[in-house]
Design a protein around this motif. Structure first.
Motif, PDB file in Angstrom:
ATOM      1  N   CYS A 360       8.198   1.044   1.678  1.00 52.94           N
ATOM      2  CA  CYS A 360       7.661   2.750   2.265  1.00 52.94           C
ATOM      3  C   CYS A 360       9.285   2.399   3.564  1.00 52.94           C
ATOM      4  CB  CYS A 360       6.371   2.088   3.304  1.00 52.94           C
ATOM      5  SG  CYS A 360       5.424   1.389   1.965  1.00 52.94           S
ATOM      6  N   ALA A 370       4.476   6.507   3.699  1.00 52.19           N
ATOM      7  CA  ALA A 370       3.158   5.645   2.677  1.00 52.19           C
ATOM      8  C   ALA A 370       3.389   4.366   3.332  1.00 52.19           C
ATOM      9  CB  ALA A 370       4.235   5.626   1.077  1.00 52.19           C
ATOM     10  N   LYS A 371       2.180   3.842   2.728  1.00 54.40           N
ATOM     11  CA  LYS A 371       1.885   2.553   3.195  1.00 54.40           C
ATOM     12  C   LYS A 371       2.107   1.479   2.432  1.00 54.40           C
ATOM     13  CE  LYS A 371       0.560   0.079   7.373  1.00 54.40           C
ATOM     14  NZ  LYS A 371       0.495  -1.427   6.159  1.00 54.40           N
ATOM     15  N   ASP A 372       2.424   0.268   2.589  1.00 53.71           N
ATOM     16  CA  ASP A 372       2.181  -0.465   1.780  1.00 53.71           C
ATOM     17  C   ASP A 372       1.031  -2.091   1.872  1.00 53.71           C
ATOM     18  OD1 ASP A 372       3.664  -3.473   3.626  1.00 53.71           O
ATOM     19  OD2 ASP A 372       3.170  -1.777   4.048  1.00 53.71           O
ATOM     20  N   ILE A 378       2.495  -0.354  -2.918  1.00 53.30           N
ATOM     21  CA  ILE A 378       2.596   0.927  -1.466  1.00 53.30           C
ATOM     22  C   ILE A 378       1.171   1.998  -2.576  1.00 53.30           C
ATOM     23  CG2 ILE A 378       4.739   0.858  -0.824  1.00 53.30           C
ATOM     24  CD1 ILE A 378       5.477   3.097  -2.445  1.00 53.30           C
TER      25      ILE A 378
END
Length: 404
Positions: A360, A370-372, A378
């Motif tokens: 990310c 984006a988000k892990d 992710i």
């Protein structure tokens, strides 16, 4: 850390100094947004592939929603439920119709909707099903994420969310997600509800096996148990249908809604069910000062109207197919697996390459946010207003990150 992104480190340092460290955000400082794009304090633009964990399904500052908010701000923002305001009935009626239910109970946050669903299910169990006082139990799934209140973390299997917050609230039985036999075996005469996510978001966009949701519906009906679907992340167009349950033709007894219902402008959540379920509540037994306030209802009514056209569900289906095709082409090239439905995807990165957090951070360097979650996974959940070109751009940036 990403040195070239920290041109304004004081903003990040100040945020860390004055707030509890319950989040670990990427080192970007956003100042404005439009549609699918965010702009930071230095003027750099980022493609938003998180959309506020699905709270921004309609993109940032959707003109219809912003207009509704502006108009309502000039008229009335709060009365409390001590009085009826002129936005309330339309919102409740139109949301109930969208859900194909009799009644709606508006709240504010997703966790409040879940807490409301738990309370209603228990009261229904005692008053309608005839469960002995204090004996009600609810079956939930491993890997669940329904919020972080004390009661909700009591049945979480995520130790980060749960550890050191006891003593825990009793009355929950945890079974493996997607395992219909285990769920069936866990139901007894004191079970009042099964509470599950039709797709587990926080766990990494995990889609259950085909036939699981219809099986849950069948078992709940046979055992006189409420089927509660937490569609806070999966609902309202995210997966290509209005609700994730729709993909398998399943109608739960109760929907828990939130996130996108507020249009990314105000927190709005709701419980939708028929009168034989929600009708167990009486004045004074449950409520919220801000729940169903005029500003929230004005915005959320327009959200429901956007969904009623079917446009955003179609966009999610069509653009989601493009997104998933692009992501699947990266399996074996840095990705181990891709899951999801519509404009929602969980990606497992080869842990030998990098962690989800590192991926990310590298995506952010390339202008994609984006988000892990859970190590090397992710999540992608772009706004439903994203374009084909923007999807291709996001996939290309991910391919470049994985290629090193």
């Amino acid at each position: 850390m990403i040195d070239d992104m920290l041109r304004t480190p004081e903003a990040i340092r100040d945020a860390e100094r004055w707030t509890a460290h319950n989040y670990h955000p990427l080192p970007v400082v956003i100042s404005s947004a439009e549609g699918s794009w965010l702009t930071d304090v230095d003027g750099r633009r980022y493609l938003d592939c998180l959309a506020g964990y699905s709270a921004l399904n309609f993109g940032h500052r959707h003109p219809t929603l912003i207009a509704a908010a502006h108009a309502q701000l000039d008229r009335l923002t709060l009365t409390s439920r001590a009085f009826v305001h002129d936005q309330f009935a339309d919102f409740c009626r139109e949301l109930a119709e969208l859900c194909r239910k009799d009644l709606v109970l508006p709240m504010n946050t997703g966790a409040e909707a879940v807490e409301t669903g738990i309370k209603v299910a228990r009261k229904w169990g005692y008053q309608v099903k005839g469960v002995a006082p204090g004996q009600a139990n609810i079956v939930v799934a491993e890997g669940n994420f329904h919020g972080r209140t004390t009661t909700i973390v009591s049945f979480s299997t995520d130790e980060d969310a749960r550890a050191d917050f006891g003593p825990y609230t009793p009355g929950f039985t945890v079974v493996p997600y997607g395992d219909l036999a285990a769920l069936t075996a866990a139901i007894d005469e004191n079970t009042v509800a099964v509470l599950i996510e039709p797709i587990q978001g926080e766990q990494g966009v995990v889609v259950p096996p085909a036939g699981y949701l219809p099986g849950v519906r069948r078992v709940c009906t046979e055992q006189n148990v409420l089927f509660i679907a937490d569609e806070i992340q999966s609902g309202l167009g995210r997966t290509g249908d209005t609700f994730a349950c729709d993909h398998e033709g399943v109608t739960p007894d109760m929907y828990l809604l939130g996130k996108a219902l507020g249009g990314g402008i105000v927190p709005v959540s709701a419980v939708a069910a028929n009168a034989d379920v929600l009708g167990v509540l009486r004045p004074g037994q449950h409520g919220s000062t801000f729940g169903g306030n005029p500003l929230a209802c004005a915005v959320a009514t327009e959200v429901v109207r956007l969904l009623a056209t079917g446009e955003f569900q179609r966009r999610s289906t069509q653009l989601g197919a493009r997104l998933h095709a692009g992501l699947r082409s990266l399996v074996g090239r840095g990705l181990v697996a891709v899951r999801g439905r519509g404009l929602w995807a969980g990606l497992d990165i080869d842990p030998a390459l990098m962690s989800g957090r590192e991926a990310c951070e590298r995506l952010a360097e390339r202008g994609v946010l984006a988000k892990d979650t859970h190590g090397a996974t992710i999540r992608l959940a772009p706004p439903l207003v994203i374009t084909e070109e923007e999807i291709d751009h996001a996939v290309a940036q991910l391919a470049a990150v994985l290629a090193g």
